[in-house]
Design a protein around this motif. Structure first.
Motif, mmCIF file in Angstrom:
data_model
loop_
_atom_site.group_PDB
_atom_site.id
_atom_site.type_symbol
_atom_site.label_atom_id
_atom_site.label_comp_id
_atom_site.label_asym_id
_atom_site.label_seq_id
_atom_site.Cartn_x
_atom_site.Cartn_y
_atom_site.Cartn_z
ATOM 1 N N GLY A 187 11.675 9.181 -3.775
ATOM 2 C CA GLY A 187 10.785 9.095 -4.936
ATOM 3 C C GLY A 187 10.992 7.825 -5.740
ATOM 4 N N ILE A 188 12.255 7.490 -6.056
ATOM 5 C CA ILE A 188 12.464 6.291 -6.874
ATOM 6 C C ILE A 188 12.177 5.030 -6.060
ATOM 7 C CG2 ILE A 188 14.078 7.403 -8.488
ATOM 8 C CD1 ILE A 188 16.357 5.965 -7.097
ATOM 9 N N ALA A 189 12.445 5.066 -4.740
ATOM 10 C CA ALA A 189 12.168 3.886 -3.911
ATOM 11 C C ALA A 189 10.658 3.641 -3.822
ATOM 12 C CB ALA A 189 12.769 4.068 -2.518
ATOM 13 N N LEU A 190 9.893 4.702 -3.544
ATOM 14 C CA LEU A 190 8.433 4.540 -3.420
ATOM 15 C C LEU A 190 7.817 4.117 -4.744
ATOM 16 C CD1 LEU A 190 7.623 7.627 -1.155
ATOM 17 C CD2 LEU A 190 7.443 5.225 -0.515
ATOM 18 N N ILE B 185 0.811 8.846 -1.188
ATOM 19 C CA ILE B 185 1.798 8.002 -0.496
ATOM 20 C C ILE B 185 3.087 8.791 -0.280
ATOM 21 C CG2 ILE B 185 3.289 5.974 -0.760
ATOM 22 C CD1 ILE B 185 0.886 4.682 -2.314
ATOM 23 N N ALA B 186 3.574 9.460 -1.327
ATOM 24 C CA ALA B 186 4.837 10.200 -1.216
ATOM 25 C C ALA B 186 4.709 11.354 -0.215
ATOM 26 C CB ALA B 186 5.263 10.734 -2.578
ATOM 27 N N LEU B 187 3.576 12.061 -0.239
ATOM 28 C CA LEU B 187 3.405 13.201 0.673
ATOM 29 C C LEU B 187 3.257 12.734 2.118
ATOM 30 C CD1 LEU B 187 1.129 15.629 -1.365
ATOM 31 C CD2 LEU B 187 3.596 15.725 -0.985
ATOM 32 N N THR B 188 2.678 11.545 2.312
ATOM 33 C CA THR B 188 2.592 10.993 3.667
ATOM 34 C C THR B 188 3.997 10.689 4.183
ATOM 35 O OG1 THR B 188 0.453 10.041 3.121
ATOM 36 C CG2 THR B 188 1.530 9.207 5.089
ATOM 37 N N PHE B 189 4.831 10.106 3.330
ATOM 38 C CA PHE B 189 6.221 9.832 3.700
ATOM 39 C C PHE B 189 6.937 11.125 4.096
ATOM 40 C CE2 PHE B 189 10.670 9.900 2.387
ATOM 41 C CZ PHE B 189 11.195 8.824 3.072
ATOM 42 N N ILE B 190 6.811 12.154 3.244
ATOM 43 C CA ILE B 190 7.529 13.413 3.448
ATOM 44 C C ILE B 190 7.146 14.086 4.767
ATOM 45 C CG2 ILE B 190 7.650 15.789 2.553
ATOM 46 C CD1 ILE B 190 9.402 13.734 1.098
ATOM 47 N N GLY B 191 5.868 14.014 5.125
ATOM 48 C CA GLY B 191 5.392 14.737 6.308
ATOM 49 C C GLY B 191 5.427 13.932 7.591
ATOM 50 N N LEU B 192 5.887 12.700 7.500
ATOM 51 C CA LEU B 192 5.791 11.786 8.642
ATOM 52 C C LEU B 192 6.452 12.265 9.940
ATOM 53 C CD1 LEU B 192 5.838 7.984 8.307
ATOM 54 C CD2 LEU B 192 7.111 9.014 10.165
ATOM 55 N N PRO B 193 7.663 12.860 9.909
ATOM 56 C CA PRO B 193 8.306 13.178 11.189
ATOM 57 C C PRO B 193 7.603 14.261 12.001
ATOM 58 C CG PRO B 193 9.889 13.306 9.376
ATOM 59 C CD PRO B 193 8.535 13.209 8.777
ATOM 60 N N PHE B 194 6.872 15.165 11.340
ATOM 61 C CA PHE B 194 6.497 16.416 11.996
ATOM 62 C C PHE B 194 5.521 16.251 13.156
ATOM 63 C CE2 PHE B 194 8.018 17.524 7.781
ATOM 64 C CZ PHE B 194 9.026 18.403 8.130
ATOM 65 N N VAL B 195 4.449 15.472 12.959
ATOM 66 C CA VAL B 195 3.482 15.299 14.041
ATOM 67 C C VAL B 195 4.137 14.556 15.201
ATOM 68 C CG1 VAL B 195 1.293 14.242 14.693
ATOM 69 C CG2 VAL B 195 1.510 15.358 12.477
ATOM 70 N N SER C 98 10.132 13.972 -4.676
ATOM 71 C CA SER C 98 9.603 12.611 -4.695
ATOM 72 C C SER C 98 8.397 12.491 -5.623
ATOM 73 C CB SER C 98 9.225 12.181 -3.280
ATOM 74 O OG SER C 98 8.296 13.080 -2.738
ATOM 75 N N ILE C 99 7.625 13.568 -5.766
ATOM 76 C CA ILE C 99 6.372 13.503 -6.511
ATOM 77 C C ILE C 99 6.595 13.265 -7.998
ATOM 78 C CG2 ILE C 99 4.219 14.705 -7.043
ATOM 79 C CD1 ILE C 99 4.655 14.084 -4.109
ATOM 80 N N ILE C 100 7.606 13.925 -8.557
ATOM 81 C CA ILE C 100 7.739 13.837 -10.016
ATOM 82 C C ILE C 100 8.022 12.408 -10.474
ATOM 83 C CG2 ILE C 100 8.409 16.247 -10.386
ATOM 84 C CD1 ILE C 100 11.273 14.939 -10.874
ATOM 85 N N PHE C 101 8.538 11.561 -9.565
ATOM 86 C CA PHE C 101 8.788 10.179 -9.953
ATOM 87 C C PHE C 101 7.509 9.341 -9.887
ATOM 88 C CE2 PHE C 101 12.918 11.698 -8.493
ATOM 89 C CZ PHE C 101 13.715 11.312 -9.553
ATOM 90 N N ILE C 102 6.715 9.553 -8.851
ATOM 91 C CA ILE C 102 5.602 8.637 -8.587
ATOM 92 C C ILE C 102 4.277 9.126 -9.193
ATOM 93 C CG2 ILE C 102 4.761 9.555 -6.363
ATOM 94 C CD1 ILE C 102 4.754 6.609 -5.365
ATOM 95 N N SER C 103 4.201 10.406 -9.597
ATOM 96 C CA SER C 103 2.891 10.939 -9.989
ATOM 97 C C SER C 103 2.558 10.682 -11.454
ATOM 98 C CB SER C 103 2.842 12.445 -9.726
ATOM 99 O OG SER C 103 3.630 13.113 -10.679
ATOM 100 N N GLY C 104 3.580 10.508 -12.299
ATOM 101 C CA GLY C 104 3.314 10.378 -13.725
ATOM 102 C C GLY C 104 3.163 11.722 -14.417
ATOM 103 N N ASN C 105 2.970 12.801 -13.632
ATOM 104 C CA ASN C 105 2.956 14.179 -14.156
ATOM 105 C C ASN C 105 1.979 14.401 -15.310
ATOM 106 O OD1 ASN C 105 5.086 14.606 -12.316
ATOM 107 N ND2 ASN C 105 6.552 13.886 -13.825
#
Lengths: 292, 296
Positions: free
Chosen positions: B130-133, B163-173, B232-239
C-alpha cells in the motif's frame, strides 16, 4: 480472388520461414508482442513497488536507514511481530499437519467441506478476522464481563493480536501439505505399518521425510503472512505505539505521520522477508522436482 | 483399542491392491486424533468466532438490519468494493493469461526471475504494498508525475483502488493456468495445425476450452481476494465516503465508534458474499480437475 490471395500468402509464409517455425508456436512478432506485454505488466505491478520500498528506505542514506532501528517504538514493534509469529505459526503447524493427515490418509464424508472451511479465512476480509474476537472477548463481547472478572485482557492486548494473526494464517501450512501428501499416496505408510512400525514412527520416519520440503515452505509462507498480517490486528490491537503496535501497524503510523524513511525502512525488513520466502519456494520446488 | 483390528484390515487392504476405500479408515492410525484435532481447532479459531458475527447481527431487528446494510454510504461502498474488484480481476484475467502463456511456452532472458516474482503479492504484506503503490502513483510520485497531467488522478481515487486490487490479485490467474498449460498435449495442437487450422483458430478451438475452467478459477480467486482486501487500499484510496470508501473500512469505522451491531450487520453481508464466491470456486476447481483427468 480469394483463393489467389490465399495461395500467395501460403507461398510467402513457407518461403520466409523454412523449417524454423513448428506448427505449434506463434509467429516471431506475436511472440515478441506477448513477451513484451507480459514482462511489462509484471515489471509495472511487481518490480516497481518492490524497488520503491528500497529506494524510499535508503532515500536519506545508509546511516539514516540503520538509525531507524534504534527507535524504541520500532524495536518494540519488531519484537511484538516476532513474538506473535512465534505463537501463531506453531499453532497452525500442528493444525496443518493434523488436517493434512486426516484429509490425505483417510476417506470420509464431508472431506471437501472440511477443505473449504480451511480456505475460509483466506476468502474472508482480514478485518472480520479481528472483529470476531472483539465480538467474543471485547468489553461488550460474550465473554468480556467474565474476562474482566478474572482480570485477563484479550482485546487491545497480545492474546487478541495472536488470535487475529492465527485466524488469518490458518490455511497456509495445510494448503501446502495437502497436495504434497496427496501425491505421495498411502502405500508407503501401509508398508511401514505391516512391518510393525507404530503410528508415530510411521509418521516421523516415512511420511515426514517425504513431505519435508512442502512442509518447510508452508511454515515459511505462514510465517511471512503472520508477520505481514494487518487488517485483523489493526482492529483488535488498539494500535498503541510501544505496546500493541506490530510492524505493519507501526509502518502505518509512521507513514501517516510523514516519517517516510522510517516507514519504508521498517517495511524493507518485511520486503526482504517476502523475497526470502519467494527464493525458498523456488529452491524447494527444484529440490522436490529432483527427488521425484 | 483400535490397534487390535488393524492387522486384519491391513491384509484385507493389500488384498485389494492397497486401495481399500472403506477399510483404510482403520488401516492407518490417527484418524480420530487428526480429524478430531483439526475440526476442534477450526471450530475454535474460525467457525465459532464467525458464527458470532451472525449471532450479533441477529440481535437487531430485520428492519434495522436492512436499513443498515442498504444505507446510502454502505451501498456506495459495495459498488466500489465489488465493482472495482471485478475490473481488477478482469485485468488480471487478460494479462494473467498472456503472462502464464509466455512463462510456460517461451524462453527469454529473465524468464525465471519473472516466474519467481509472480508470488510477490502473496508474500509481501499488504501494508507494505500500500505505501509503495501510493508513493509511486501520488501526484509527485515516480509515475504519478506523468499521469496527473494527463488527467489521471492515480492516488486517493478509484483508479488507485483499481491499481492496488490488480496488484493483490495478480498471482491467481497465472498460478491457476501454469500447470494446466504445462500439461496440455502438444500433439493435439499439431493435429489441429495439420488439419489446416491457423494458430488463432487452434488457440480458440483447442487450447482455450481446455484451460477455461482453470482460467475462471484464477479469475474467481483474484476476485475473492480483491473483495476482502483492506491493507493496501486504505493507503491509496484516500477513504472518502461515497467515493473511495471500501466495505471493510466501513466495518472498521463502525467498530471504532462502538457501533458493534452495525459493524456485524455489514460484516454478515460480506461473509455471505465470500461464502458464495468460495462455493463458485469449488465448483470451478472440480470442473478443472475433471477436465485434467479426462486428459489423462
Amino acid at each position: 480472388m480469394n483463393s489467389h490471395r490465399h495461395s500467395k500468402q501460403h507461398r510467402v509464409r513457407s518461403s520466409a520461414l523454412p523449417q524454423t517455425r513448428s506448427a505449434t508456436t506463434e509467429a516471431p512478432w506475436v511472440r515478441t508482442v506477448l513477451i513484451s506485454l507480459a514482462t511489462g505488466f509484471l515489471a509495472l505491478f511487481l518490480l516497481m513497488p518492490l524497488f520503491t520500498v528500497f529506494i524510499e528506505a535508503f532515500r536519506s542514506g545508509i546511516s539514516a536507514y540503520f538509525s531507524t532501528f534504534e527507535d524504541r517504538f520500532i524495536r518494540h514493534s519488531i519484537r511484538l511481530t516476532l513474538l506473535t509469529a512465534a505463537v501463531a505459526v506453531p499453532l497452525n503447524l500442528v493444525f496443518g499437519v493434523a488436517a493434512a493427515w486426516a484429509v490425505t490418509k483417510f476417506d470420509f464424508r464431508g472431506k471437501s467441506l472440511l477443505v473449504t472451511i480451511i480456505d475460509l479465512p483466506f476468502a474472508v476480509t482480514p478485518v472480520i478476522g479481528g472483529m470476531i474476537f472483539i465480538l467474543i472477548f471485547g468489553a461488550h463481547g460474550y465473554l468480556g464481563p467474565w474476562l474482566e472478572g478474572v482480570n485477563f485482557q484479550v482485546v487491545f492486548a497480545f492474546p487478541g493480536i495472536v488470535l487475529a494473526t492465527t485466524f488469518g494464517t490458518v490455511p497456509f501450512i495445510a494448503r501446502e501439505l495437502i497436495p504434497v501428501m496427496q501425491a505421495q499416496g498411502r502405500d508407503e505408510e501401509y508398508a511401514a505399518m505391516t512391518m510393525g512400525a507404530s503410528g508415530w514412527r510411521t509418521f516421523f520416519k516415512v511420511t515426514l521425510p517425504n513431505v519435508k520440503w512442502g512442509l518447510f515452505y508452508g511454515v515459511i509462507l505462514c510465517n511471512a503472512r503472520a508477520m505481514g498480517e494487518f487488517g485483523g490486528v489493526e482492529v483488535v490491537s488498539g494500535k498503541i505505539s510501544g505496546k500493541t503496535n506490530t510492524m505493519t501497524l507501526q509502518i502505518q503510523q509512521l507513514y501517516f505521520d510523514y516519517a517516510t524513511v522510517p516507514a519504508f525502512a521498517t517495511a524493507s525488513l518485511l520486503a526482504i522477508l517476502a523475497l526470502l520466502t519467494l527464493l525458498l519456494k523456488n529452491i524447494v520446488e527444484r529440490l522436490s522436482g529432483r527427488e521425484s | 483399542m483400535n490397534d487390535t483390528s488393524d492387522s486384519n484390515d491391513i491384509s484385507s487392504a493389500f488384498g485389494r491392491g492397497g486401495k481399500a476405500p472403506r477399510a483404510n479408515r482403520r488401516v492407518l492410525p490417527g484418524f480420530g486424533l487428526s480429524l478430531g484435532f483439526a475440526v476442534s481447532y477450526l471450530s475454535l479459531i474460525v467457525l465459532i468466532p464467525l458464527a458470532g458475527v451472525f449471532l450479533r447481527a441477529s440481535e437487531i431487528s430485520w428492519e434495522e438490519f436492512w436499513s443498515i446494510v442498504t444505507s446510502r454510504r454502505v451501498v456506495a461502498s459495495y459498488k466500489i468494493t465489488f465493482g472495482i474488484s471485478l475490473a481488477a480481476a478482469a485485468t488480471n484475467a487478460v494479462f494473467g493469461l498472456i503472462a502464464a502463456w509466455v512463462l510456460v511456452r517461451y524462453s527469454f532472458p529473465g524468464r525465471r526471475i519473472f516466474d519467481a516474482i509472480v508470488d510477490l503479492p502473496f508474500a509481501l504484506p499488504t501494508a507494505v504494498a500500500g505505501i509503495a503503490l501510493t508513493t509511486i502513483y501520488a501526484e509527485n510520485g515516480f509515475l504519478g508525475q506523468y499521469l496527473y497531467p494527463l488527467g489521471l488522478e492515480t492516488a486517493y481515487s478509484r483508479i488507485g483502488i483499481y491499481i492496488a486490487l490488480t496488484f493483490i490479485g495478480l498471482p491467481f490467474v497465472i498460478r491457476s493456468l501454469q500447470p494446466v498449460l504445462e500439461s496440455l498435449d502438444k500433439e493435439v495442437e499439431e493435429a489441429s495445425a495439420t488439419l489446416g487450422a491457423g494458430r488463432w483458430r487452434t488457440f480458440f478451438r483447442v487450447i482455450f476450452p481446455a484451460i477455461l475452467p482453470a482460467w475462471l478459477t484464477g479469475f474467481s480467486l483474484a476476485y475473492a481476494r480483491a473483495i476482502g482486501e483492506y491493507g493496501s487500499i486504505i493507503f491509496i484510496s484516500g477513504n472518502m465516503p461515497l467515493r473511495t470508501e471500501i466495505t471493510p473500512l466501513i466495518i472498521v469505522q463502525r467498530l471504532e465508534n462502538f457501533q458493534v451491531a452495525q459493524a456485524a450487520a455489514v460484516a454478515a453481508v460480506m461473509l455471505v458474499a465470500s461464502f458464495a464466491i468460495l462455493l463458485v470456486i469449488n465448483v470451478l476447481q472440480r470442473w478443472s480437475e475433471s477436465l485434467g483427468q479426462a486428459r489423462g
